[in-house]
Design a protein around this motif. Structure first.
Motif, PDB file in Angstrom:
ATOM      1  N   ARG A 291     -23.906  -1.664 -12.938  1.00 43.92           N
ATOM      2  CA  ARG A 291     -22.539  -2.055 -13.336  1.00 43.92           C
ATOM      3  C   ARG A 291     -22.489  -1.830 -14.871  1.00 43.92           C
ATOM      4  NH1 ARG A 291     -18.865  -5.282 -10.118  1.00 43.92           N
ATOM      5  NH2 ARG A 291     -19.695  -4.997  -8.178  1.00 43.92           N
ATOM      6  N   GLU A 400     -15.041  -5.885 -14.097  1.00 45.38           N
ATOM      7  CA  GLU A 400     -15.492  -6.319 -13.237  1.00 45.38           C
ATOM      8  C   GLU A 400     -14.737  -6.456 -11.871  1.00 45.38           C
ATOM      9  OE1 GLU A 400     -18.751  -7.018 -12.328  1.00 45.38           O
ATOM     10  OE2 GLU A 400     -19.173  -6.025 -14.208  1.00 45.38           O
ATOM     11  N   SER A 401     -13.595  -7.147 -12.035  1.00 47.92           N
ATOM     12  CA  SER A 401     -13.030  -7.279 -10.733  1.00 47.92           C
ATOM     13  C   SER A 401     -12.538  -6.018 -10.125  1.00 47.92           C
ATOM     14  CB  SER A 401     -11.929  -8.258 -10.876  1.00 47.92           C
ATOM     15  OG  SER A 401     -11.082  -7.570 -11.482  1.00 47.92           O
ATOM     16  N   ASP A 404     -15.298  -4.142  -8.330  1.00 48.64           N
ATOM     17  CA  ASP A 404     -15.606  -5.003  -7.048  1.00 48.64           C
ATOM     18  C   ASP A 404     -14.557  -4.353  -5.928  1.00 48.64           C
ATOM     19  OD1 ASP A 404     -17.391  -6.956  -7.734  1.00 48.64           O
ATOM     20  OD2 ASP A 404     -16.139  -8.352  -8.309  1.00 48.64           O
ATOM     21  N   ARG A 405     -13.305  -4.215  -6.460  1.00 52.11           N
ATOM     22  CA  ARG A 405     -12.158  -3.766  -5.618  1.00 52.11           C
ATOM     23  C   ARG A 405     -12.376  -2.315  -5.246  1.00 52.11           C
ATOM     24  NH1 ARG A 405      -7.433  -4.542  -8.903  1.00 52.11           N
ATOM     25  NH2 ARG A 405      -7.310  -2.135  -9.060  1.00 52.11           N
ATOM     26  N   GLU A 408     -15.462  -2.361  -2.574  1.00 53.02           N
ATOM     27  CA  GLU A 408     -15.014  -2.928  -1.392  1.00 53.02           C
ATOM     28  C   GLU A 408     -14.051  -2.085  -0.636  1.00 53.02           C
ATOM     29  OE1 GLU A 408     -13.896  -6.986  -2.274  1.00 53.02           O
ATOM     30  OE2 GLU A 408     -16.077  -7.464  -2.851  1.00 53.02           O
ATOM     31  N   SER A 416     -23.011  -1.840  -2.615  1.00 52.68           N
ATOM     32  CA  SER A 416     -23.600  -2.581  -3.609  1.00 52.68           C
ATOM     33  C   SER A 416     -25.013  -2.663  -3.542  1.00 52.68           C
ATOM     34  CB  SER A 416     -22.593  -3.962  -4.087  1.00 52.68           C
ATOM     35  OG  SER A 416     -21.707  -3.664  -4.781  1.00 52.68           O
ATOM     36  N   GLY A 420     -25.600  -7.054  -6.059  1.00 49.64           N
ATOM     37  CA  GLY A 420     -24.121  -6.636  -6.393  1.00 49.64           C
ATOM     38  C   GLY A 420     -24.160  -6.009  -7.862  1.00 49.64           C
TER      39      GLY A 420
END
Ligand SMILES: C[S@@+](CC[C@H](N)C(=O)[O-])C[C@H]1O[C@@H](n2cnc3c(N)ncnc32)[C@H](O)[C@@H]1O
Length: 453
Positions: A291, A400-401, A404-405, A408, A416, A420
């Motif tokens: 990340r 970060e979000s 994630d988006r 996913e 991931s 993650g």
């Protein structure tokens, strides 16, 4: 219809749903939602070897089938919604020289069900089947029907010409700054064997065709339906443009393929662009990154110094208020700036340019129709996305979000790992080869859950 066709499995991805089932049964459900736009190509009754469907009905049965679908679609379309019905020709009888133009034969069936014809688009392509006794067939028709409203006879379908303008041939000051109005003959290549759009389906239509329809005739967030989804082209493009999508496909194999294909697509233009940047410039060379690496890459991109042309274009985009405010004599200068910008991003060194150029290159690579847009349009679009992206890249929490988006939102591409912390680009063929698809059909669990909308 067999019982198996009554059973359907839904996939809910992003803001859409695709379903394995028979559209004549699913559309008949009272709770099936109303839609804003339909783009579809039904079977043409030309004996194509589809999986689980016989494309060879007696003409009268075929016309009954089309009439039923037209009625069901009309019931589920909002007033003023558009239906793009893509079709071709069928032989009058086996081994016969005579053809039946399906669009002509079926026209009254749509009218009968409250759908009026607004336009007849010709999709013209190269290639096509050769004959010794006649000309090659090199086109299909796309009939644009609109759901009329007896209580509101002036109802008009949504149509945004600016979203689909093409670059003008000449930089004439009388022309629209964003480009010329497209006509109703569309020259678009068919999906070539071996191209990235190819799937195991035998009748995939090009993304560019559906992209033009969805951009022009729907707003972001509208619901776009394809009741004969095939390999999922309409749902994929609708997802990429941030529309809500609904798709129905009778064949289990094609349905499975659509699920996988949608898994390669981010929801909306912003995430599509960000995902492409990650894949091409960070994960492209190493396939896995922490990340921290992803955040570092995006921050570097943010800090890249804009080139002279990017800086000038950004400044102009910030000041731009609308096409009507641009004096005629200014236009040629602006078009020249757009041309210069397009040239600068077509170089293989795009990765080393600033954020604006990278966004523009990602956009051009992802959206087939964008190749028709002039440099100023591309600059304006990239500038708009840049305004959205910058605040995200400046905040660790937001970044970060977004990561994630992205992971996913595109399950066929990313995974991931290690709680993650690692983003992994999945290896594998983006295209589904016919043999692989057939194997997967055998392995696919049978659908058991009936879908109720
Ligand atoms: C011409 S193809 C559509 C191809 C699609 N446009 C694409 O890009 O892949 C027609 C599709 O309709 C499907 N089909 C036939 N009858 C159906 C039905 N009653 N309900 C849902 N799908 C059906 C066939 O399996 C076939 O995949």
């Amino acid at each position: 219809m067999s019982n198996r066709r009554n059973q359907a499995t839904p996939l809910v991805a992003g803001t859409g749903t695709i379903v394995h089932g028979d559209c004549t049964e699913l559309l008949a459900q009272k709770s099936f939602p109303l839609v804003d736009l339909v783009h579809t190509s039904p079977p043409y009754n030309i004996d194509k070897p589809y999986q689980d469907y016989t494309d060879k009905l007696h003409l009268s049965d075929y016309l009954k089938f089309v009439s039923r679908v037209a009625r069901l679609l009309s019931e589920k379309m909002r007033s003023g919604a558009s239906l793009f019905w893509q079709t071709g020709y069928t032989q009058a009888s086996p081994n016969s020289d005579e053809i039946n133009p399906i669009d002509v034969l079926t026209f009254p069936l749509f009218k009968e069900h409250g759908l009026y014809l607004k336009d007849r688009i010709i999709w013209r392509y190269y290639g096509g089947m050769s004959f010794k006794s006649k000309f090659k067939n090199q086109h299909e028709t796309i009939l644009w029907y609109v759901k009329g409203d007896p209580e509101n006879p002036t109802v008009q379908p949504y149509f945004n010409i600016d979203a689909v303008r093409e670059t003008s041939r000449e930089h004439d000051p009388r022309n629209n700054l964003l480009g010329r109005n497209p006509g109703n003959v569309w020259q678009v290549d068919r999906v070539a064997y071996g191209s990235i759009e190819q799937t195991s389906h035998i009748a995939v239509f090009p993304e560019e065709v559906t992209e033009r329809i969805i951009r022009a005739c729907s707003r972001p967030g509208d619901t776009v339906l394809d009741p004969f989804l095939g390999s999922g082209t309409v749902a994929k493009v609708a997802k990429s443009l941030g529309r809500s999508y609904l798709g129905i496909e009778l064949s289990r194999g094609y349905y499975e393929e659509s699920v996988r294909r949608l898994g390669y697509q981010q929801l909306g233009e912003l995430d599509t662009v960000l995902s492409w940047l990650l894949k091409n410039f960070l994960l492209g060379s190493r396939r896995r990154a922490s990340r921290e690496d992803c955040r570092f890459y995006f921050r570097q991109l943010l800090r890249a110094r804009p080139t002279n042309i990017e800086a000038r274009l950004s400044e102009w985009c910030r000041a731009f208020t609308g096409v009507d405010d641009v004096p005629k004599k200014e236009k040629p200068k602006l078009w020249a700036m757009g041309d210069e910008f397009l040239k600068s991003i077509s170089s293989p060194r795009t990765g080393h340019l600033g954020l604006l150029s990278n966004i523009a290159a990602a956009y051009l690579n992802n959206y087939k129709l964008a190749k028709w847009f002039n440099g100023l349009r591309i600059g304006l679009i990239a500038h708009g996305l840049q305004q959205e992206i910058e605040p995200v890249l400046k905040s660790d929490r937001k970044m970060e979000s977004v990561l994630d988006r992205i992971v996913e939102g595109e399950p066929s591409s990313y995974e991931s790992k290690h709680k993650g912390n690692v983003v992994l680009l999945k290896q594998g063929e983006r295209r589904v080869k016919a043999g692989v698809a057939r194997r997967r059909i055998k392995e696919a669990p049978s659908a058991t859950e009936p879908v109720l909308f």
